[in-house]
Structure formats: structure tokens, C-alpha cells
Write a protein that holds these residues in place. Structure first.
Motif, short mmCIF file in Angstrom:
data_model
loop_
_atom_site.label_atom_id
_atom_site.label_comp_id
_atom_site.label_asym_id
_atom_site.label_seq_id
_atom_site.Cartn_x
_atom_site.Cartn_y
_atom_site.Cartn_z
N LEU A 179 7.14 -6.84 14.21
CA LEU A 179 5.95 -7.61 13.82
C LEU A 179 6.25 -8.64 12.73
O LEU A 179 5.42 -9.50 12.44
CB LEU A 179 4.84 -6.67 13.33
CG LEU A 179 4.27 -5.69 14.37
CD1 LEU A 179 3.34 -4.70 13.71
CD2 LEU A 179 3.58 -6.45 15.50
N GLY A 180 7.42 -8.51 12.10
CA GLY A 180 7.79 -9.45 11.05
C GLY A 180 7.08 -9.20 9.74
O GLY A 180 6.74 -10.15 9.02
N ILE A 181 6.81 -7.92 9.43
CA ILE A 181 6.10 -7.58 8.18
C ILE A 181 6.78 -6.43 7.45
O ILE A 181 7.55 -5.68 8.05
CB ILE A 181 4.61 -7.21 8.44
CG1 ILE A 181 4.50 -6.02 9.42
CG2 ILE A 181 3.83 -8.39 8.95
CD1 ILE A 181 3.09 -5.54 9.66
N GLU A 182 6.49 -6.31 6.16
CA GLU A 182 6.99 -5.21 5.36
C GLU A 182 6.19 -3.95 5.68
O GLU A 182 5.04 -4.03 6.11
CB GLU A 182 6.85 -5.52 3.87
CG GLU A 182 7.67 -6.70 3.39
CD GLU A 182 9.17 -6.45 3.48
OE1 GLU A 182 9.59 -5.29 3.27
OE2 GLU A 182 9.91 -7.41 3.77
N ARG A 183 6.81 -2.81 5.43
CA ARG A 183 6.14 -1.53 5.71
C ARG A 183 4.83 -1.37 4.93
O ARG A 183 3.84 -0.89 5.47
CB ARG A 183 7.10 -0.39 5.38
CG ARG A 183 6.68 0.92 6.03
CD ARG A 183 7.80 1.92 5.99
NE ARG A 183 7.36 3.16 6.58
CZ ARG A 183 8.12 3.93 7.30
NH1 ARG A 183 9.37 3.59 7.54
NH2 ARG A 183 7.67 5.06 7.77
N GLN A 184 4.83 -1.82 3.66
CA GLN A 184 3.61 -1.71 2.84
C GLN A 184 2.48 -2.54 3.46
O GLN A 184 1.32 -2.14 3.42
CB GLN A 184 3.85 -2.20 1.40
CG GLN A 184 4.98 -1.55 0.68
CD GLN A 184 6.28 -2.33 0.86
OE1 GLN A 184 6.78 -2.46 1.98
NE2 GLN A 184 6.85 -2.84 -0.22
N SER A 185 2.82 -3.71 4.02
CA SER A 185 1.82 -4.57 4.65
C SER A 185 1.22 -3.87 5.87
O SER A 185 0.01 -3.93 6.09
CB SER A 185 2.44 -5.90 5.09
OG SER A 185 3.00 -6.55 3.98
N LEU A 186 2.08 -3.21 6.66
CA LEU A 186 1.57 -2.49 7.83
C LEU A 186 0.65 -1.35 7.39
O LEU A 186 -0.41 -1.14 7.99
CB LEU A 186 2.73 -1.94 8.67
CG LEU A 186 2.30 -1.17 9.94
CD1 LEU A 186 1.47 -2.03 10.87
CD2 LEU A 186 3.52 -0.62 10.68
N THR A 187 1.01 -0.66 6.33
CA THR A 187 0.18 0.43 5.80
C THR A 187 -1.19 -0.11 5.39
O THR A 187 -2.22 0.47 5.72
CB THR A 187 0.86 1.11 4.59
OG1 THR A 187 2.12 1.59 5.02
CG2 THR A 187 0.03 2.25 4.06
N ARG A 188 -1.20 -1.26 4.70
CA ARG A 188 -2.46 -1.88 4.29
C ARG A 188 -3.32 -2.26 5.50
O ARG A 188 -4.52 -2.04 5.52
CB ARG A 188 -2.20 -3.12 3.42
CG ARG A 188 -1.93 -2.80 1.96
CD ARG A 188 -2.08 -4.04 1.08
NE ARG A 188 -1.18 -5.12 1.45
CZ ARG A 188 0.08 -5.20 1.01
NH1 ARG A 188 0.58 -4.29 0.19
NH2 ARG A 188 0.84 -6.21 1.38
N ILE A 189 -2.67 -2.86 6.50
CA ILE A 189 -3.39 -3.28 7.72
C ILE A 189 -4.01 -2.06 8.39
O ILE A 189 -5.19 -2.07 8.77
CB ILE A 189 -2.44 -4.02 8.69
CG1 ILE A 189 -2.07 -5.40 8.13
CG2 ILE A 189 -3.07 -4.17 10.08
CD1 ILE A 189 -0.93 -6.10 8.86
N ARG A 190 -3.24 -1.00 8.52
CA ARG A 190 -3.73 0.21 9.20
C ARG A 190 -4.87 0.86 8.41
O ARG A 190 -5.84 1.34 9.00
CB ARG A 190 -2.58 1.20 9.42
CG ARG A 190 -1.58 0.66 10.44
CD ARG A 190 -0.38 1.57 10.59
NE ARG A 190 -0.72 2.74 11.36
CZ ARG A 190 0.09 3.78 11.52
NH1 ARG A 190 1.27 3.79 10.94
NH2 ARG A 190 -0.28 4.81 12.24
#
Length: 196
Positions: A179-190
């Protein structure tokens, strides 16, 4: 006939329903079965891909190493997909990508030379090859455009909608890379989506 070969031929029939059984048997005759273990490499970056692999069972990941030495995931391919870096495969050039199994995988493989010979002998198979190539091109274009026109959240939602069965089969680090994102960003999105 092997179950994997039957799965492959059913896929061919779904795309080209007019093919006769004899034609399908001829198509099957140029295939070989390949059983790969988890983490085994189907295609190594820097090598010319000898055969294209139809995935009858399993899951593979395509990736490359960037200038900083990071491994970047560019695709996941599961049952019914082809494991290939198609432009390099048809140009007979070394691939920029490595294709590695995430799960034990069974592939029905066809060499470049066998495919070209079959195309010359049967227009119906040439049509099949064109339709598969068009599907690969559409997916590649959609991926490029997702980075141009979509936010990270939209890319994530698209992935979940288009691949609902894959989410539990891949690691979060591979998904973030794709997805081209950092893990923390994915956590925030979820977390944000969970509270909507």
C-alpha cells in the motif's frame, strides 16, 4: 488428469468457452506441474523467467529491492492468477522482480517457447493469451493509478474490497509495503474505520 491441470483448463474454458476438448488436451500437454514450498522462490530478480505459472493452489508475492535496500511488495497472486513479470517474460529480458511463495503453492507452468508454438498453431489460444495479457495490463494500470489518484485509506479499502480472502493470508508488513504506507499509518486507518 491432475486436479491442478483441471483447475487450469477450467480457467481457460471460462475465458474461451468455444475451445473444443481436443484443443484443451493439447493445451494441457505443454504444461508441467510445479510444487513449491512456503518461502520458495519461483522467479529471482535478475533472471529471465523460463515459464509462466498459473496458480492452481497457494499464494505468491512479487517484490523488488529499492535503492535503500528495502524490500517493496508490488503484488499478491493467488488461485486463478498468473505468477509472472509479464513484460519481461514476453521480451525475454531479466525480471526486476522476485516472486516468492507465501504459502505452499501448486502451479501449472508453460514455457515461453511452448506458448509461442501453440499461438502459431491455434488462433483460439492466441486469443486466450491476449485476454490474459489485457487483464495483467489492467491490473498494473490500476495499481499505478491508485498511487496517483487515491489516498492511503482509499488504497486500503480497495484492497479489502477486491481481495477479501487475502487479508488473513498475508503479513501486515507485506500489506503496508504494497500500500506504500508505514505500519503506524495502517493502524490509524484501521482504527478510524473501526469507529465509523
Amino acid at each position: 488428469m491432475e486436479p491442478a491441470t483441471e483447475i487450469f483448463l477450467n480457467s481457460v474454458k471460462a475465458i474461451c468457452p468455444g475451445l473444443a476438448d481436443d484443443d484443451l488436451k493439447e493445451f494441457a500437454s505443454i504444461t508441467t506441474l510445479m510444487e513449491l514450498d512456503k518461502r520458495e522462490i519461483f522467479l529471482q530478480a535478475g533472471k529471465v523467467q523460463k515459464a509462466i505459472g498459473f496458480i492452481a493452489n497457494g499464494l505468491v508475492r512479487s517484490s523488488y529491492i529499492d535503492h535503500d535496500g528495502n524490500e517493496i511488495t508490488v503484488g499478491f497472486y493467488s488461485e486463478g492468477d498468473y505468477a509472472t513479470h509479464y513484460p519481461a517474460f514476453i521480451a525475454r529480458k531479466p525480471s526486476s522482480y522476485t516472486i516468492q511463495c507465501i504459502e505452499p503453492t501448486t502451479m501449472v507452468c508453460m514455457t515461453y517457447d511452448d506458448i509461442q508454438l501453440l499461438y502459431k498453431q491455434h488462433l483460439a489460444f492466441e486469443r486466450y493469451g491476449r485476454l490474459v495479457a489485457e487483464e495483467i495490463l489492467k491490473r498494473q494500470q490500476a495499481r499505478i493509478e491508485s498511487f496517483i489518484f487515491q489516498s492511503a485509506e482509499e488504497r486500503y479499502l480497495d484492497f479489502i474490497n477486491q481481495h477479501p480472502t487475502l487479508f488473513n493470508r498475508i503479513s501486515l508488513s507485506h500489506l503496508c509495503s504494497f500500500l506504500g504506507i508505514e505500519r503506524q499509518s495502517l493502524t490509524r486507518i484501521r482504527q478510524k474505520l473501526a469507529h465509523q
